[in-house]
Design an enzyme around this catalytic site. Structure first.
Site, PDB file in Angstrom:
ATOM      1  N   ASP A  11      90.646 -25.128  20.667  1.00 22.67           N
ATOM      2  CA  ASP A  11      91.636 -24.950  19.699  1.00 22.67           C
ATOM      3  C   ASP A  11      92.936 -24.789  20.465  1.00 22.67           C
ATOM      4  O   ASP A  11      93.167 -24.141  21.734  1.00 22.67           O
ATOM      5  CB  ASP A  11      91.470 -23.318  18.935  1.00 22.67           C
ATOM      6  CG  ASP A  11      90.402 -23.560  18.067  1.00 22.67           C
ATOM      7  OD1 ASP A  11      89.669 -24.803  18.191  1.00 22.67           O
ATOM      8  OD2 ASP A  11      90.554 -22.468  17.174  1.00 22.67           O
ATOM      9  N   ASP A 132      87.675 -24.755   3.847  1.00 19.26           N
ATOM     10  CA  ASP A 132      87.850 -23.594   4.498  1.00 19.26           C
ATOM     11  C   ASP A 132      87.895 -22.353   3.264  1.00 19.26           C
ATOM     12  O   ASP A 132      88.427 -22.608   2.245  1.00 19.26           O
ATOM     13  CB  ASP A 132      89.174 -23.339   5.102  1.00 19.26           C
ATOM     14  CG  ASP A 132      89.331 -24.475   6.174  1.00 19.26           C
ATOM     15  OD1 ASP A 132      88.130 -24.766   7.006  1.00 19.26           O
ATOM     16  OD2 ASP A 132      90.223 -25.129   6.456  1.00 19.26           O
TER      17      ASP A 132
END
Length: 244
Positions: A11, A132
Site C-alpha cells: 500500500d 469493500d
C-alpha cells in the site's frame, strides 16, 4: 484443486510502503520508503502475484503514486494488480500500458457500473471489481463513505460482465489482524459465478488454512499485508499452504 493464490500487499502513501488500520489515512504505519525493494523481497520469497494500492489515489480519485507503481512493476517478475483512484477508462488504460496485469475498480463500480462493464467486456481478464464492505454494506471513496447497497447486490450487477474477479474486503478488519472473514467471503462467492479474492484481517497461517478448502467454492486467493510486515505470517509458508 487449484492453489489458493497469495497476494502480498504493498500500500502506497506519498511514495512510502504503509499499512492503514480500517482504511484510516491518519492511522498509517510506515514500513519502508523503497516499494521496489519490498516487491523484490516478496518475489524472493516465492510470490508470483502482487497487490498494490495507491492509497492517496483512492482518496483523490486519480493516480498519485504512479512513479512508485512503475518501480514495483519493473522490480517484480510476476503479475501485479493495482487499485486506488481508478475512476475512468483512461485510468485503466494507463496502468495496463505500464505493464499491470489487472486493474481493481472499487468506487466507480458502484457509481458508474456501465464504465466498469464496458471495460471488462473490452479487456477480458484484466478488470477486478473491488467490493469493500462495512457491516455488509458497500463502502466507497477510500472507505470514507458507506452506501445503502448490500455487498451481494453490487456483486450481482457484474455477474455477466466478464470481470476477472471480485476483491472482497471486510473494512472493519483491515489492518487489525483480527482474522479473515471467511464466512462472509464464502457467502459472497456463493451468490455469483465470479472468482472471489479475500482481503482484510489476515492474522497468520491459520487464515490461509481456513480459506484453502474454499478454492472449490470460488475463492481464488487472499491478500495479506500487515501480518507479513509484522512477522506474524511467513510468505513462503503461506504460499506452500495455499498450494497444499
Amino acid at each position: 484443486m487449484a492453489a489458493l493464490t497469495i497476494f502480498p500487499a504493498i500500500d502506497l502513501k506519498a511514495g512510502q510502503v504503509v499499512r492503514l488500520a480500517e482504511g484510516d489515512m491518519d492511522r498509517a504505519t510506515v514500513y519502508g520508503d523503497d516499494p521496489a525493494a519490498q516487491a523484490r523481497r516478496f518475489a524472493d520469497a516465492g510470490a508470483t502475484h502482487l497487490h498494490v494500492v495507491d492509497l492517496d489515489g483512492a482518496f483523490a480519485g486519480a493516480s498519485v503514486n504512479g512513479a512508485a507503481v512503475e518501480s514495483i512493476i519493473a522490480a517484480f517478475p510476476g503479475q501485479v494488480q493495482v487499485g486506488g483512484g481508478i475512476r475512468d477508462r483512461a485510468g485503466v488504460d494507463r496502468w495496463l500500458a505500464l505493464g499491470v496485469a489487472r486493474v481493481i475498480i472499487g468506487t466507480a463500480a458502484l457509481k458508474d457500473p456501465e464504465f466498469v462493464k464496458s471495460a471488462a467486456r473490452d479487456l477480458p481478464g484484466r478488470i477486478v471489481v473491488g467490493v469493500d464492505a462495512r457491516d455488509g454494506m458497500v463502502a466507497t471513496e477510500g472507505w470514507a463513505d458507506v452506501s445503502d447497497v448490500r455487498v451481494e447486490d453490487l456483486a450481482r450487477r457484474f455477474e455477466d460482465a466478464g470481470v476477472a474477479a471480485l476483491l472482497f474486503t471486510d473494512v472493519g478488519r483491515d489492518g487489525l489482524l483480527k482474522g479473515c472473514n471467511v464466512a462472509a467471503t464464502v457467502a459472497l462467492a456463493g451468490v455469483v459465478d465470479i472468482p472471489v479474492i479475500a482481503s482484510g484481517g489476515v492474522a497468520g497461517i491459520e487464515d490461509i488454512h481456513a480459506l484453502r478448502p474454499h478454492v472449490a467454492d470460488g475463492i481464488e486467493g487472499v491478500i495479506t499485508g500487515r501480518a507479513l510486515y509484522d512477522g506474524r505470517l511467513d510468505l513462503a509458508e503461506a504460499i506452500a499452504a495455499g498450494a497444499a
